[in-house]
Scaffold this motif. Structure first.
Motif, short mmCIF file in Angstrom:
data_model
loop_
_atom_site.label_atom_id
_atom_site.label_comp_id
_atom_site.label_asym_id
_atom_site.label_seq_id
_atom_site.Cartn_x
_atom_site.Cartn_y
_atom_site.Cartn_z
N ILE A 30 0.81 -1.23 0.00
CA ILE A 30 0.00 0.00 0.00
C ILE A 30 0.84 1.27 0.00
CG2 ILE A 30 -2.07 -1.01 1.06
CD1 ILE A 30 -1.08 0.13 3.74
N GLY A 31 2.14 1.14 -0.07
CA GLY A 31 3.00 2.32 -0.16
C GLY A 31 3.00 3.15 1.12
N TYR A 32 3.59 4.34 1.03
CA TYR A 32 3.78 5.18 2.22
C TYR A 32 2.72 6.27 2.37
CZ TYR A 32 8.29 2.98 3.03
OH TYR A 32 9.28 2.06 3.31
N GLY A 33 1.82 6.39 1.39
CA GLY A 33 0.77 7.41 1.47
C GLY A 33 0.99 8.50 0.44
N PRO A 34 -0.10 9.05 -0.12
CA PRO A 34 0.02 10.07 -1.15
C PRO A 34 0.90 11.25 -0.71
CG PRO A 34 -2.25 9.35 -0.96
CD PRO A 34 -1.51 8.68 0.15
N ASP A 35 1.75 11.69 -1.60
CA ASP A 35 2.61 12.87 -1.44
C ASP A 35 3.62 12.75 -0.29
OD1 ASP A 35 3.41 15.17 -2.66
OD2 ASP A 35 2.03 16.49 -1.60
N THR A 36 3.87 11.54 0.18
CA THR A 36 4.83 11.39 1.29
C THR A 36 6.22 11.00 0.80
OG1 THR A 36 4.23 9.07 1.56
CG2 THR A 36 3.03 10.66 2.93
N PHE A 37 6.41 10.97 -0.51
CA PHE A 37 7.68 10.51 -1.08
C PHE A 37 8.88 11.23 -0.46
CE2 PHE A 37 11.02 10.22 -4.27
CZ PHE A 37 10.94 8.90 -4.68
N GLY A 38 8.77 12.55 -0.32
CA GLY A 38 9.88 13.35 0.20
C GLY A 38 10.24 13.01 1.64
N LEU A 39 9.28 12.48 2.39
CA LEU A 39 9.54 12.12 3.79
C LEU A 39 10.32 10.81 3.89
CD1 LEU A 39 6.00 12.73 5.40
CD2 LEU A 39 7.85 14.36 5.17
N VAL A 40 10.17 9.97 2.86
CA VAL A 40 10.69 8.61 2.95
C VAL A 40 11.93 8.40 2.07
CG1 VAL A 40 10.04 6.18 2.70
CG2 VAL A 40 8.30 7.86 3.26
N TYR A 41 11.94 9.06 0.92
CA TYR A 41 13.00 8.80 -0.07
C TYR A 41 14.42 8.92 0.50
CZ TYR A 41 15.99 9.29 -4.13
OH TYR A 41 17.01 9.13 -5.01
N PRO A 42 14.70 9.93 1.35
CA PRO A 42 16.09 10.07 1.82
C PRO A 42 16.66 8.79 2.43
CG PRO A 42 14.81 11.98 2.46
CD PRO A 42 13.83 11.00 1.88
N ARG A 43 15.80 7.95 3.01
CA ARG A 43 16.29 6.69 3.61
C ARG A 43 16.84 5.75 2.53
NH1 ARG A 43 10.95 4.77 6.68
NH2 ARG A 43 10.25 6.82 7.34
N PHE A 44 16.39 5.92 1.32
CA PHE A 44 16.78 4.99 0.24
C PHE A 44 17.72 5.64 -0.78
CE2 PHE A 44 12.74 3.78 2.02
CZ PHE A 44 12.88 2.42 2.22
N GLN A 45 18.00 6.91 -0.54
CA GLN A 45 18.82 7.66 -1.50
C GLN A 45 20.27 7.20 -1.40
OE1 GLN A 45 18.28 11.87 -0.98
NE2 GLN A 45 19.74 12.42 -2.59
#
Lengths: 605, 192
Positions: free
Chosen positions: A322-337
């Protein structure tokens, strides 16, 4: 074809006019008296349009004594997509962000539902192909006005200060990229790419020389504006769309199209080859060199995209369903960058729309998204022989190409959903469903409730966020001239009006610290208030490391060392390449406990 | 009436198309570019009403800090009368534009600290710079605030805060940049 018999002609007419005016105004919407001048006004116009169309639809139904709606093959996938977004919001990494979106983007659940409502209500307002065609022409008129503004903006800006410009989101070396009222050149590019095939269709299908000349003018100006966006994805999209239109025309019209293309190429050749090196601003050469960079998709911003896509795959795999929630990409992406792909800039979008959906709504959302696309293509297939069908598909393809290597964002996405409604109504006969015969008292009740609900929703969804951002601008302006009291008052008002906005809370914290420099509080900082404000901002959801650094400073000043360390680590987690966050964590985790806040206590006087 | 409107639309749009293309051709020449620049300045005067304030949101990605900003302090400085430290620093920022296409200029602050017995000699000064996108060499002067400096080594730190403008001319959206050199060890030599 497909025009349903009007049950309430006056309301039908108002519905259609509302939609057409809305389609014209939406991409143009701009407000200079708020901070977010371009995106928020469009969101507010779209919400108002949705409310008006919903109200008119309900009033029409109540007048007819029965709920009437037009069904499309898109309805079920749209419902599933909305359901997926709702589930992802409930289980989101930050529910507030997932619901409202981040400031400036607003791509939360509410906005996703706005898109779907725009589509569904537009379908309800269109009673056949003729209406759909008029709606597309409203969008074309809007695109034309925006194109004129964008060309002037690009030319005047390049002449005034082009020499200093390098390659950024808003410029290429020596030139300002056209963006018009769409806030971003790539968005303008996607918007124009979507509409250029329709303009070409108007040119080749025109029944009189006058109409053809008018359409040609639209094509020329919109084409020029598209060129000046320097948006390569949009160029490719538009080219594919135009080829689709031309290739599927009858031989005589194809001749017309080839003739026009030859003239256009000649004109382009004159501008690019005939006019360079005259000592001024030669757009032709810049366009050519930008086009040449298409041959190296792995270079420049292309390489950045490839890195982000690779990282995003790991992000999707970490929360696949179900992913991390709409428009939350910026909150999560740094962990995978895995690298500092855009030094100094935070990455808050996957830069590929399908990947973005997979990251925020998981594979369930992605499946609904793909189902939506398949339903759209099937609708085309059913009506592929109808007049204008291929041009509408070409517009859809031309929009998808840049969006799949960039991302869906409101200024271009909202007009796209109106466009999609016109396409579906053109392709298929939309069957009308009548259910629930309403008794007279119920009709009166529903009518009154509708008017009331539209008014309340307009205040809550349109007036309130507008007033909040206007107050925010007043606050920033007051802070700019050093009037801290007025600034605090205005920002407090903004927070009361829009308590969901993290940015307003963070600004309140900055004012409480009386920030005078980078992470530097000024005279008389109010640490306790600042801490509360920053905590509120982080709870509401932010991907700005500075907010966490300031929270850490407040925590430390108030003797909360462990909380300060946690906040500093969160700042670093959001951008581990940020020198200031690195220094703060190092300082706080050093063996010797700090006795003073890591930010200095004011500027020397 | 509809026919009249269509005629007007045809004539108007043709004039606009020709105007747009001619403008592109004209600005490719030195003379044309100069003329359009004058027109642009006039339009900018009318339109640049809004102050450049910090609006963190907007297109093109959110700025984490201040991308592209660097401040480098030269490793040596000179001391005059034990109270005045003078040296150079290089600032790179932007480009940032005012609405009319002129570059944004601002001032920053530089401090120099030096151990002086059991005290720390501390002083500061300001410097002016322009956010042009290219490195700018700037001379600075720092005056001691408490106790005199002496030849030796000190720590300098130069910064600026909230310098706002648009990434391109004729654009309404603003960004604000901050810059900080970080603590830099400098050698303070007596002036000759």
């Amino acid at each position: 074809m497909g025009r349903a018999s009007p049950v309430s002609p006056a309301v039908d007419l108002v519905q259609r006019w509302t939609l057409q005016i809305g389609a014209f105004v939406l991409p143009l919407a701009f407000l200079p008296n708020i901070v977010d001048e371009f995106v928020l006004p469009k969101l507010l116009v779209a919400r108002l349009l949705v409310l008006l169309l919903a109200g008119l639809w309900l009033i029409r139904s109540t007048r007819a004594g029965t709920l009437i709606w037009r069904r499309t093959p898109m309805d079920l996938p749209l419902l599933v997509f909305a359901g997926s977004a709702a589930i992802s919001t409930v289980f989101a990494v930050n529910r507030n962000v997932a619901l409202f979106g981040t400031y400036g983007r607003y791509e939360g659940l509410l906005t996703l539902l706005t898109y779907l409502a725009l589509f569904w209500l537009s379908v309800q307002a269109l009673s056949g192909q003729r209406d759909a065609r008029i709606l597309v022409r409203s969008l074309l008129a809007s695109a034309y006005v925006i194109s004129v503004l964008a060309i002037l903006q690009s030319v005047l800006g390049s002449v005034a200060g082009g020499r200093q410009l390098g390659e950024t989101a808003f410029s290429v070396p020596g030139f300002v990229r056209a963006q018009g009222t769409l806030a971003n050149p790539n968005l303008l590019g996607a918007f124009l790419a979507m509409l250029l095939p329709l303009t070409a269709e108007e040119v080749v299908g025109a029944r009189s020389p006058g109409t053809r000349l008018l359409a040609l003018n639209l094509l020329a100006v919109m084409g020029l504006a598209l060129a000046l966006t320097f948006s390569r994805g949009a160029w490719v999209g538009a080219a594919v769309g135009l080829v689709m239109v031309v290739a599927t025309r009858p031989p005589k019209q194809r001749m017309w199209a080839v003739g026009i293309a030859a003239v256009a190429l000649l004109a382009l050749g004159l501008v690019t080859i005939g006019l360079p090196n005259q000592g001024g601003v030669a757009f032709g050469q810049a366009t050519l060199s930008r086009a040449a960079s298409l041959l190296d998709p792995g270079g420049g911003s292309g390489a950045t995209r490839i890195h982000i896509w690779q990282d995003t795959l790991a992000l999707v795999a970490s929360h696949p369903l179900i992913g991390y929630g709409p428009d939350t990409f910026g909150l999560v992406y740094p962990r995978f960058q895995t690298g500092n792909w855009t030094p100094g800039f935070l990455i808050d979008k996957a830069h590929a729309d399908a990947l973005q959906v997979a990251a925020t709504q998981g594979l369930i959302g992605l499946a609904a998204y793909l189902w939506l696309m398949v339903a759209f293509l099937r609708a085309f297939w059913r009506g592929r022989h109808r007049a204008g069908a291929t041009a509408l598909l070409a517009g859809w393809v031309a929009y998808q190409i840049p969006t799949q290597i960039n991302f869906s964002w409101f200024p271009a996405a909202a007009p796209f959903w109106i466009f999609a409604a016109a396409a579906v109504v053109t392709w298929i006969d939309v069957p009308v469903s009548h259910v629930v015969v309403l008794p007279r008292p119920t009709r009166i009740l529903i009518g009154a409730a509708t008017v009331g609900a539209v008014l309340v929703a307009t205040v809550a969804g349109v007036v309130r966020p507008y007033a909040a951002d206007a107050s925010y601008l007043s606050g920033l302006a007051a802070a700019h001239i050093g009037d801290r009291f007025a600034a605090e008052h205005a920002v407090t008002e903004a927070r009361q009006l829009a308590p969901e906005q993290s940015l307003y809370a963070a600004e309140a914290g900055n004012l409480a610290l009386n920030l005078m420099g980078i992470d530097t509080p000024g005279v008389d900082p109010d640490w306790a208030t600042a801490r509360e404000d920053y905590q509120a901002a982080t709870r509401l959801g932010t991907f700005y490391p500075a907010t966490f650094r300031h929270l850490a400073a407040a925590d430390l000043a108030l003797g909360r060392r462990q909380e300060a360390i946690a906040a500093a680590r969160q700042a670093l987690e959001l951008d581990r390449f940020d020198r200031l966050s690195q220094a703060l964590v190092t300082e706080l985790t050093a063996t010797e406990p700090a006795t003073t806040p890591p930010v200095s206590g004011g500027t020397p006087s | 009436m509809l026919r009249g409107f269509k005629r007007f639309a045809i004539v108007g749009s043709t004039a606009i198309s020709l105007g747009m293309m001619s403008t592109l051709a004209v600005v490719a020449t030195t003379v044309g570019s100069g003329s359009v620049k004058t027109v642009a300045a006039g339009i900018a005067k009318v339109m640049a009403a809004r102050p450049a304030i910090d609006a963190s949101a907007g297109g093109g990605g959110a700025a984490s800090g201040s991308p592209g900003v660097t401040i480098t302090i030269a490793p040596t400085a000179t001391l005059t009368a034990r109270l005045l430290v003078q040296g150079t620093l290089t600032v790179t920022c932007g480009p940032l534009f005012n609405f009319d296409g002129t570059l944004v200029s601002s001032t920053g602050f530089i401090s120099v600290q030096e151990a002086a017995g059991d005290q720390v000699a501390f002083g500061g000064g300001s410097y002016s710079f322009t956010c042009s996108g290219t490195p700018e060499l700037i001379a600075y002067s720092v005056t001691a605030f408490n106790v005199p400096y002496h030849p030796g080594t000190g720590v300098a730190d130069a910064s600026f805060f909230s310098v706002c403008g648009s990434p391109t001319p004729f654009q309404f959206g603003f960004v604000c940049l901050n810059g900080d050199s970080g603590p830099t060890v400098i050698t303070i030599r007596p002036s000759t």
